[in-house]
Write an enzyme that holds these catalytic residues in place. Sequence first.
Site, PDB file in Angstrom:
ATOM      1  N   LEU A 115       0.817  -1.199   0.000  1.00 12.95           N
ATOM      2  CA  LEU A 115       0.000   0.000   0.000  1.00 12.95           C
ATOM      3  C   LEU A 115       0.852   1.249   0.000  1.00 12.95           C
ATOM      4  O   LEU A 115       1.768   1.387   0.770  1.00 12.95           O
ATOM      5  CB  LEU A 115      -0.909   0.007   1.243  1.00 12.95           C
ATOM      6  CG  LEU A 115      -1.746   1.272   1.467  1.00 12.95           C
ATOM      7  CD1 LEU A 115      -2.703   1.465   0.309  1.00 12.95           C
ATOM      8  CD2 LEU A 115      -2.510   1.171   2.763  1.00 12.95           C
ATOM      9  N   SER A 300      24.229 -23.959  27.187  1.00 18.06           N
ATOM     10  CA  SER A 300      23.943 -24.704  25.962  1.00 18.06           C
ATOM     11  C   SER A 300      23.418 -26.112  26.229  1.00 18.06           C
ATOM     12  O   SER A 300      22.361 -26.488  25.721  1.00 18.06           O
ATOM     13  CB  SER A 300      25.179 -24.754  25.055  1.00 18.06           C
ATOM     14  OG  SER A 300      26.296 -25.277  25.744  1.00 18.06           O
ATOM     15  N   LYS A 343      27.587 -20.151  23.246  1.00 17.12           N
ATOM     16  CA  LYS A 343      26.614 -19.693  22.254  1.00 17.12           C
ATOM     17  C   LYS A 343      26.869 -20.347  20.896  1.00 17.12           C
ATOM     18  O   LYS A 343      25.925 -20.665  20.164  1.00 17.12           O
ATOM     19  CB  LYS A 343      26.672 -18.173  22.129  1.00 17.12           C
ATOM     20  CG  LYS A 343      26.181 -17.428  23.364  1.00 17.12           C
ATOM     21  CD  LYS A 343      24.755 -17.798  23.713  1.00 17.12           C
ATOM     22  CE  LYS A 343      24.217 -16.999  24.883  1.00 17.12           C
ATOM     23  NZ  LYS A 343      22.836 -17.395  25.242  1.00 17.12           N
ATOM     24  N   SER A 375      19.336  -5.453  30.313  1.00 18.01           N
ATOM     25  CA  SER A 375      18.636  -6.255  31.315  1.00 18.01           C
ATOM     26  C   SER A 375      19.507  -6.413  32.556  1.00 18.01           C
ATOM     27  O   SER A 375      20.700  -6.123  32.538  1.00 18.01           O
ATOM     28  CB  SER A 375      18.298  -7.637  30.746  1.00 18.01           C
ATOM     29  OG  SER A 375      19.489  -8.364  30.471  1.00 18.01           O
TER      30      SER A 375
END
Length: 454
Positions: A115, A300, A343, A375
């Site tokens: 749009l 992990s 990670k 945080s």
Amino acid sequence: MIHPPFCLSPPSDALNKIILVKTLRSQQYSEELFSFYYLSLHSPFSAFALSASQRSGKSQFLRMAATAASCVQLAARPCISSSHGVVKEGAAILGANSKAVSWTKLTSACNISSLVPFQRSFTSSSVKFNNVVTKAMSNSGEDKPVSGLQIDLKGKRAFIAGIADDNGYGWAIAKSLAAAGAEILVGTWVPALNIFETSLRRGKFDESRVLPDGSLMEITKVYPLDAVFDSPDDAPEDIKTNKRYAGSTNWTVSEVAESVKQDFGCIDILVHSLANGPEVSKPLLETSRNGYLAALSASSYSYVSLLKHFLPLMNPGGSSISLTYIASERIIPGYGGGMSSAKAALESDTRVLAFEAGRKHKIRVNTISAGPLRSRAAKAIGFIDTMIEYSIANAPLQKELSADEVGNAAAFLASPLASAITGAVVYVDNGLNAMGVGVDSPIFKDLNIPSYKH
């Protein structure tokens, strides 16, 4: 007369209607006129307009009904919030002080493929609108069919492991899932359980529990959880006798999964939102073996264990989500203690688990690589403010990442809209992961790199 182009869905014999209701709460409106224009795939069709006159001393409702051509499918999203009001299915409730319609925001409530915003004002004066934040929302209570794309998790149950306060990514994910209609179960680290439950009970989190429709997020049950231990036999005696664990039982991973099974039978969504590296502030070369292995265990392998024990409870077609960080693949000085390794392991495990859980149980497994967030947990690293400033200076989108943006991405991944997405690392970091250099470096001062001026 302006006829903006549309990308419309294929022709259909069904006529679609949308009713937008504007509550006029003051007596400042003499007349409001709204017009919508559509173009079909083959020919233009009529617009509609309806005006309403103000009546003395009473509120008025302005109703506009649009008759669409057979090729148009138009519907209001279930609920989209802004500071002025809430847009619900079949209705747009705008703030009483607004005198002009912001077409960009109004059309965000409609499921239109593409749009170009209307470039026409219907009043003599312009009004500034606050930013609209689109959030995951469930359908309204009415049993009416709604066309278009929407995140609907009604009837689904989610277990989120790792929530201990109201300002982290886990909390934001819980809110987005709840806003989309899911029932929320939480696993909280045992030493933090008492403070968390007390804060909930006393209403300290009420402000941050508010959902886009104005209701409060409900947490059906909070379970004590220490994801470092798979079974009671794994927990050492000094942990079992620790006063911070006193009064709590059945807090190992296998016990929590069994408790959830007994209480609810099954779940549909599993979220892993926990990590810990006791030596995170140490460079890798100075990290001890115990510190390194502790980071991998808590950050992990805990996900492997959770998925292993919760898979039998998960309905086919369910979704499991974890949280990772760009340090898994890029050097982030200061993010040490084996956390970058943890990670990286988490992302590798995500791919393997996606295959195994998908083949065996039809469960999707993905991880979100989230940008820096201020945080409580992140503050323990010690340089989170610096990372946020670096991200704003160097990311393609120069803004501070909000927890809600990660929460909404998780709601999407948990929904049927992401039914073909599994084994993926989804970056929600304003694009920082795509950068190869820090453009705020003085070495680039003569390159005239564009920068968004706030």
